[in-house]
Design a protein around this motif. Structure first.
Motif, PDB file in Angstrom:
ATOM      1  N   GLY A   1       0.814  -1.208   0.000  1.00  0.00           N
ATOM      2  CA  GLY A   1       0.000   0.000   0.000  1.00  0.00           C
ATOM      3  C   GLY A   1       0.847   1.257   0.000  1.00  0.00           C
ATOM      4  N   ASP A   2       2.145   1.091   0.176  1.00  0.00           N
ATOM      5  CA  ASP A   2       3.083   2.209   0.097  1.00  0.00           C
ATOM      6  C   ASP A   2       3.727   2.121  -1.284  1.00  0.00           C
ATOM      7  OD1 ASP A   2       4.981   4.268   1.570  1.00  0.00           O
ATOM      8  OD2 ASP A   2       6.258   2.875   0.432  1.00  0.00           O
ATOM      9  N   PRO A   3       3.611   3.188  -2.094  1.00  0.00           N
ATOM     10  CA  PRO A   3       4.108   3.091  -3.468  1.00  0.00           C
ATOM     11  C   PRO A   3       5.585   2.725  -3.573  1.00  0.00           C
ATOM     12  CG  PRO A   3       2.954   5.174  -3.132  1.00  0.00           C
ATOM     13  CD  PRO A   3       3.011   4.482  -1.820  1.00  0.00           C
ATOM     14  N   ILE A   4       6.413   3.243  -2.691  1.00  0.00           N
ATOM     15  CA  ILE A   4       7.849   2.941  -2.769  1.00  0.00           C
ATOM     16  C   ILE A   4       8.104   1.483  -2.395  1.00  0.00           C
ATOM     17  CG2 ILE A   4      10.125   3.471  -1.801  1.00  0.00           C
ATOM     18  CD1 ILE A   4       9.200   6.413  -1.642  1.00  0.00           C
ATOM     19  N   ALA A   5       7.485   1.007  -1.319  1.00  0.00           N
ATOM     20  CA  ALA A   5       7.649  -0.390  -0.919  1.00  0.00           C
ATOM     21  C   ALA A   5       7.130  -1.325  -2.011  1.00  0.00           C
ATOM     22  CB  ALA A   5       6.919  -0.648   0.397  1.00  0.00           C
ATOM     23  N   ASP A   6       5.988  -0.963  -2.593  1.00  0.00           N
ATOM     24  CA  ASP A   6       5.418  -1.806  -3.644  1.00  0.00           C
ATOM     25  C   ASP A   6       6.306  -1.833  -4.885  1.00  0.00           C
ATOM     26  OD1 ASP A   6       3.311  -2.409  -1.990  1.00  0.00           O
ATOM     27  OD2 ASP A   6       1.893  -1.059  -2.971  1.00  0.00           O
ATOM     28  N   LEU A   7       6.918  -0.711  -5.217  1.00  0.00           N
ATOM     29  CA  LEU A   7       7.824  -0.692  -6.368  1.00  0.00           C
ATOM     30  C   LEU A   7       9.064  -1.544  -6.110  1.00  0.00           C
ATOM     31  CD1 LEU A   7       7.479   2.994  -7.536  1.00  0.00           C
ATOM     32  CD2 LEU A   7       6.976   0.952  -8.892  1.00  0.00           C
ATOM     33  N   TYR A   8       9.563  -1.543  -4.878  1.00  0.00           N
ATOM     34  CA  TYR A   8      10.701  -2.418  -4.575  1.00  0.00           C
ATOM     35  C   TYR A   8      10.308  -3.897  -4.725  1.00  0.00           C
ATOM     36  CZ  TYR A   8      14.009   1.176  -3.134  1.00  0.00           C
ATOM     37  OH  TYR A   8      14.881   2.235  -3.124  1.00  0.00           O
ATOM     38  N   GLU A   9       9.072  -4.245  -4.350  1.00  0.00           N
ATOM     39  CA  GLU A   9       8.587  -5.615  -4.577  1.00  0.00           C
ATOM     40  C   GLU A   9       8.554  -5.925  -6.064  1.00  0.00           C
ATOM     41  OE1 GLU A   9       7.798  -8.226  -2.768  1.00  0.00           O
ATOM     42  OE2 GLU A   9       7.992  -7.337  -0.790  1.00  0.00           O
ATOM     43  N   ASP A  10       8.097  -4.944  -6.859  1.00  0.00           N
ATOM     44  CA  ASP A  10       8.049  -5.127  -8.306  1.00  0.00           C
ATOM     45  C   ASP A  10       9.454  -5.318  -8.882  1.00  0.00           C
ATOM     46  OD1 ASP A  10       5.288  -4.833  -8.221  1.00  0.00           O
ATOM     47  OD2 ASP A  10       5.348  -2.705  -8.743  1.00  0.00           O
ATOM     48  N   ILE A  11      10.402  -4.528  -8.392  1.00  0.00           N
ATOM     49  CA  ILE A  11      11.794  -4.649  -8.861  1.00  0.00           C
ATOM     50  C   ILE A  11      12.320  -6.053  -8.552  1.00  0.00           C
ATOM     51  CG2 ILE A  11      14.169  -3.852  -8.468  1.00  0.00           C
ATOM     52  CD1 ILE A  11      12.866  -1.021  -7.961  1.00  0.00           C
ATOM     53  N   ALA A  12      12.055  -6.513  -7.336  1.00  0.00           N
ATOM     54  CA  ALA A  12      12.521  -7.856  -6.957  1.00  0.00           C
ATOM     55  C   ALA A  12      11.892  -8.923  -7.854  1.00  0.00           C
ATOM     56  CB  ALA A  12      12.192  -8.125  -5.489  1.00  0.00           C
TER      57      ALA A  12
ATOM     58  N   GLU B   1      13.455   3.954 -11.700  1.00  0.00           N
ATOM     59  CA  GLU B   1      13.274   5.377 -11.984  1.00  0.00           C
ATOM     60  C   GLU B   1      12.057   5.919 -11.237  1.00  0.00           C
ATOM     61  OE1 GLU B   1      12.993   5.568 -16.230  1.00  0.00           O
ATOM     62  OE2 GLU B   1      15.119   5.097 -16.510  1.00  0.00           O
ATOM     63  N   ALA B   2      10.988   5.148 -11.210  1.00  0.00           N
ATOM     64  CA  ALA B   2       9.776   5.581 -10.507  1.00  0.00           C
ATOM     65  C   ALA B   2      10.040   5.741  -9.011  1.00  0.00           C
ATOM     66  CB  ALA B   2       8.645   4.584 -10.748  1.00  0.00           C
ATOM     67  N   VAL B   3      10.830   4.845  -8.428  1.00  0.00           N
ATOM     68  CA  VAL B   3      11.184   4.966  -7.006  1.00  0.00           C
ATOM     69  C   VAL B   3      11.894   6.290  -6.755  1.00  0.00           C
ATOM     70  CG1 VAL B   3      12.710   4.064  -5.189  1.00  0.00           C
ATOM     71  CG2 VAL B   3      11.248   2.503  -6.479  1.00  0.00           C
ATOM     72  N   GLU B   4      12.839   6.622  -7.598  1.00  0.00           N
ATOM     73  CA  GLU B   4      13.580   7.882  -7.419  1.00  0.00           C
ATOM     74  C   GLU B   4      12.663   9.094  -7.544  1.00  0.00           C
ATOM     75  OE1 GLU B   4      16.593   7.968  -6.147  1.00  0.00           O
ATOM     76  OE2 GLU B   4      16.386   5.793  -6.133  1.00  0.00           O
TER      77      GLU B   4
END
Length: 120
Positions: free
Chosen positions: A53-64, A105-108
């Motif tokens: 539910g946190d966009p940054i945490a979710d993007l890190y899951e996507d990266i993994a 890039e989205a995380v940054e």
């Protein structure tokens, strides 16, 4: 796409050939139908999808997830000498690399926005 590749590789196989090559259980349950499961035969489930539910945490899951998929495609490439199959797998592997880069890039961008003071 991987399931379709497997289907194309096995569509003309006889039941005896499937059994000889360790696919007897799959054939008994699903014939030659696509059935999404991992290499150990564990069926795909929505529990594989992680969301905080946190966009940054979710993007890190996507990266993994993208990096794990990239590694899997590389292992599959290394397992076959079929050039056409390798080409398809290489395309999928490179797609995972690009997805990972875009998520990074989205995380940054989100980090910059999070730290920016907002005036109303």
């Amino acid at each position: 796409m991987i399931a379709t590749m497997v289907y194309k590789l096995t569509k003309d196989a006889t039941p005896e050939q499937l059994i000889e090559n360790g696919l007897g259980d799959h054939y008994a349950n699903h014939d030659k139908a696509l059935f999404y499961q991992n290499a150990s035969g564990v069926p795909w489930t929505a529990t594989y999808i992680q969301a905080k539910g946190d966009p940054i945490a979710d993007l890190y899951e996507d990266i993994a997830a993208e990096e794990k998929a990239r590694a899997t495609y590389q292992w599959l490439i290394d397992m076959t000498d079929d050039v056409d199959l390798q080409d398809g797998l290489k395309f999928l592997r490179e797609r995972e690399v690009i997805h990972s880069l875009r998520f990074r890039e989205a995380v940054e961008i989100l980090k910059e926005e999070r730290d920016r003071k907002k005036f109303f």
